[in-house]
Design an enzyme around this catalytic site. Structure first.
Site, short mmCIF file in Angstrom:
data_model
loop_
_atom_site.label_atom_id
_atom_site.label_comp_id
_atom_site.label_asym_id
_atom_site.label_seq_id
_atom_site.Cartn_x
_atom_site.Cartn_y
_atom_site.Cartn_z
N SER A 1 0.83 -1.20 0.00
CA SER A 1 0.00 0.00 0.00
C SER A 1 0.87 1.26 0.00
CB SER A 1 -0.97 -0.04 1.19
OG SER A 1 -1.98 0.94 1.07
N ASP B 1 -9.47 -3.94 -5.97
CA ASP B 1 -8.86 -2.82 -5.26
C ASP B 1 -8.87 -1.56 -6.12
OD1 ASP B 1 -7.26 -1.10 -3.79
OD2 ASP B 1 -5.43 -2.29 -4.00
N HIS C 1 -7.83 -4.98 -1.52
CA HIS C 1 -6.59 -4.29 -1.17
C HIS C 1 -5.91 -4.95 0.02
CE1 HIS C 1 -3.81 -0.92 -0.95
NE2 HIS C 1 -4.04 -0.82 0.35
#
Length: 308
Positions: A146, A239, A269
């Site tokens: 991320s 995502d 995600h």
């Protein structure tokens, strides 16, 4: 879709209003994220040690029976504001075990207490100090998820531009690498059970501050990909942040930078955080670890096994 996957998706969807609510505050959402990341349990027998490198607190993670074939520097996610080295050390331990490496997980200073470029400069200082202390870049990989994935790519660009020896490879998990689209609130919505584009729109300014969000140090999709180490990237089909990875892949192809991109259809995600619960996450971690380990062999001039 299997029952366990359905249950986890439902749990994440149930947590979404809390993550999206500004009334909970940063501290409350840090606690909430720590609860979710705790689902990535380290392999039994993993040893942890808290150390300081270049003035930055670091979790040293030694998986059980791990070969000392290399070092994984793992940059945690959490929108640059919510995650922590302790919270993500279980995920780092799983990846380190899969790669046969020891992991170092730095606790970079988080937003909103520090804007760009504080975290980037701290990570550059950690890496440089490790090199000064004898770390071999040919047996080192840098990876992150991320925000940590975006930071990994930004760090690699900074090291290249400063003439600092690059690591053998980069590992990117669902990288958040285009904060400009979030400043502009133009990120598309997909089927992710937890992440909404509005969340990215909230968190991006906390890190960007008064800087230009298109700076490569903030949004590396706008940077020069040439001369970077080989990249191994994994993303999730549901995502909304996966569009950043597509931009990375396109830019790497244009600059002839090696990239291996695997997208997991129907996943969300950072599903890797459910490595202790989901077969898909275990498969992803095992595959990423093997591919990163393969790049160590390649950089050392050893025969490289075929990774399928």
């Amino acid at each position: 879709m299997n029952l366990r996957k359905n249950v986890i998706r439902s749990v994440l969807r149930g947590a979404r209003p809390l993550f999206a609510s500004r009334r909970l505050g940063i501290a409350g959402r840090r606690v909430l994220l720590a609860t979710l990341t705790a689902g990535a349990r380290a392999p039994k027998g993993t040893r942890f040690q808290r150390v300081s490198i270049a003035g930055v607190p670091v979790q040293r993670v030694q998986p059980p029976h791990a070969a000392t074939s290399g070092t994984l520097i793992y940059l945690h996610g959490g929108a640059y504001a919510l995650g922590s080295a302790r919270g993500y050390r279980g995920l780092a331990a799983q990846l380190a075990a899969a790669a046969g490496m020891t992991a170092l997980v730095p606790d970079y200073t988080r937003a909103p207490h520090a804007h760009y470029p504080v975290a980037l400069e701290e990570m550059a200082a950690v890496y440089t100090r490790l090199l000064d202390d004898g770390l071999d870049p040919k047996t080192t990989v840098i990876a992150g998820d991320s925000a940590g994935g975006g930071l990994t790519l930004a760090l690699a660009m900074a090291l290249r531009d400063r003439g600092i020896q690059a690591p053998a490879a980069l590992g990117l998990i669902c990288p958040w690498a285009d904060l400009a689209v979030d400043i502009e609130a133009t990120r598309p919505a997909l089927r992710d059970p937890l992440i909404l584009p509005s969340m990215c729109t909230e968190w991006a300014p906390r890190y960007v501050g008064s800087s230009d969000p298109r700076l490569p140090g903030i949004s590396p999709v706008y940077g020069d990909m040439s001369g970077l180490p080989p990249i191994v990237m994994q993303t999730a089909g549901d995502d909304p942040i996966c569009v950043d990875a597509d931009k990375i892949e396109t830019a790497c192809a244009a600059s002839k930078t090696s990239i291996e991109h695997r997208r997991f259809a129907g996943m969300w995600h950072d599903f890797h955080l459910q490595v202790s619960l989901l077969p898909e996450a275990r498969d992803a971690i095992a595959d990423l670890g093997a591919r990163l380990r393969g790049h160590l062999h390649q950089s050392q001039g050893q025969p490289r096994g075929v990774v399928k």
